[in-house]
Scaffold this motif. Structure first.
Motif, short mmCIF file in Angstrom:
data_model
loop_
_atom_site.label_atom_id
_atom_site.label_comp_id
_atom_site.label_asym_id
_atom_site.label_seq_id
_atom_site.Cartn_x
_atom_site.Cartn_y
_atom_site.Cartn_z
N GLU A 136 0.86 -1.18 0.00
CA GLU A 136 0.00 0.00 0.00
C GLU A 136 0.89 1.24 0.00
N LEU A 137 0.77 2.05 -1.03
CA LEU A 137 1.55 3.29 -1.10
C LEU A 137 0.94 4.34 -0.19
N GLU A 138 1.80 5.17 0.38
CA GLU A 138 1.30 6.30 1.16
C GLU A 138 0.38 7.12 0.27
N PRO A 139 -0.78 7.53 0.76
CA PRO A 139 -1.75 8.26 -0.08
C PRO A 139 -1.31 9.71 -0.34
N LEU A 144 1.55 7.21 -9.20
CA LEU A 144 1.31 5.80 -8.91
C LEU A 144 0.40 5.63 -7.70
N ALA A 145 0.59 6.46 -6.68
CA ALA A 145 -0.28 6.40 -5.49
C ALA A 145 -1.72 6.75 -5.86
N ILE A 146 -1.87 7.73 -6.74
CA ILE A 146 -3.21 8.11 -7.20
C ILE A 146 -3.85 6.95 -7.97
N GLU A 147 -3.07 6.31 -8.86
CA GLU A 147 -3.61 5.17 -9.62
C GLU A 147 -4.01 4.02 -8.70
N GLN A 148 -3.24 3.81 -7.63
CA GLN A 148 -3.59 2.73 -6.71
C GLN A 148 -4.90 3.04 -6.00
N ARG A 149 -5.08 4.27 -5.58
CA ARG A 149 -6.31 4.65 -4.86
C ARG A 149 -7.51 4.77 -5.78
#
Length: 168
Positions: A136-139, A144-149
């Motif tokens: 889990e990437l820091e938000p 990439l963090a945006i794409e994960q969320r």
């Protein structure tokens, strides 16, 4: 168009896929000649460098909204010695998914993202035995963090594939 194929934005050819994952074989700091060094280990899930730096492989998963798939980057995260030791201690233990997440730093540069993905803050979540950990990437505002969320669409998966399939 066949959903098992896509038109490559780099070469213009039709490829099978697009692939739903790309992987780094080792943390960026690993060098092949380390394989014979004392205190160094690299296997499919764990890496130790000089008995002082510790890494675990996991998955950065991005939901693909229009297909229901999950796109994954199989990457490495550096962990503290105590967290790495704990992860290894419970590696084959049923119920390990109840472990609290481990803090770590992403140990790979994923080409195509600016700024770099190297050293992004993460939390590594252990999953049931046989499944790689979830990274889990820091938000943050990192792409990439945006794409994960937020998730991505198949067109983005095709862009990623077109880029990575033609990397040296």
């Amino acid at each position: 168009m066949n959903t098992d194929e896509f038109a490559c934005g780099t070469c213009g050819s039709t490829h099978s896929g697009p692939p739903l994952s790309f992987a780094a074989t080792a943390p960026d700091v690993w060098l092949p000649d380390m394989a014979d060094d004392e205190g160094c280990l690299l296997d499919s899930d764990l890496c130790v460098i000089s008995g002082e730096r510790f890494f675990i492989r996991g998955l950065i998963e991005l939901p693909v909204w229009d297909t229901g798939d999950v796109f994954a980057y199989s990457m490495w995260v550096s962990l503290s010695r105590p967290n790495f030791t704990r992860a290894v201690d419970v590696w084959e233990q049923p119920g390990r998914e109840t472990e609290p997440p481990y803090f770590g730093w992403l140990a790979n540069t994923i080409d195509g993202y600016e700024p770099t993905t190297l050293n992004l803050k993460t939390m590594v979540h252990t999953r049931p035995v046989g499944q790689p950990p979830y990274i889990e990437l820091e938000p943050t505002g990192h792409p990439l963090a945006i794409e994960q969320r937020a998730g991505i669409f198949r067109t983005r998966v095709e862009e990623i594939a077109s880029f990575h399939l033609h990397r040296p």
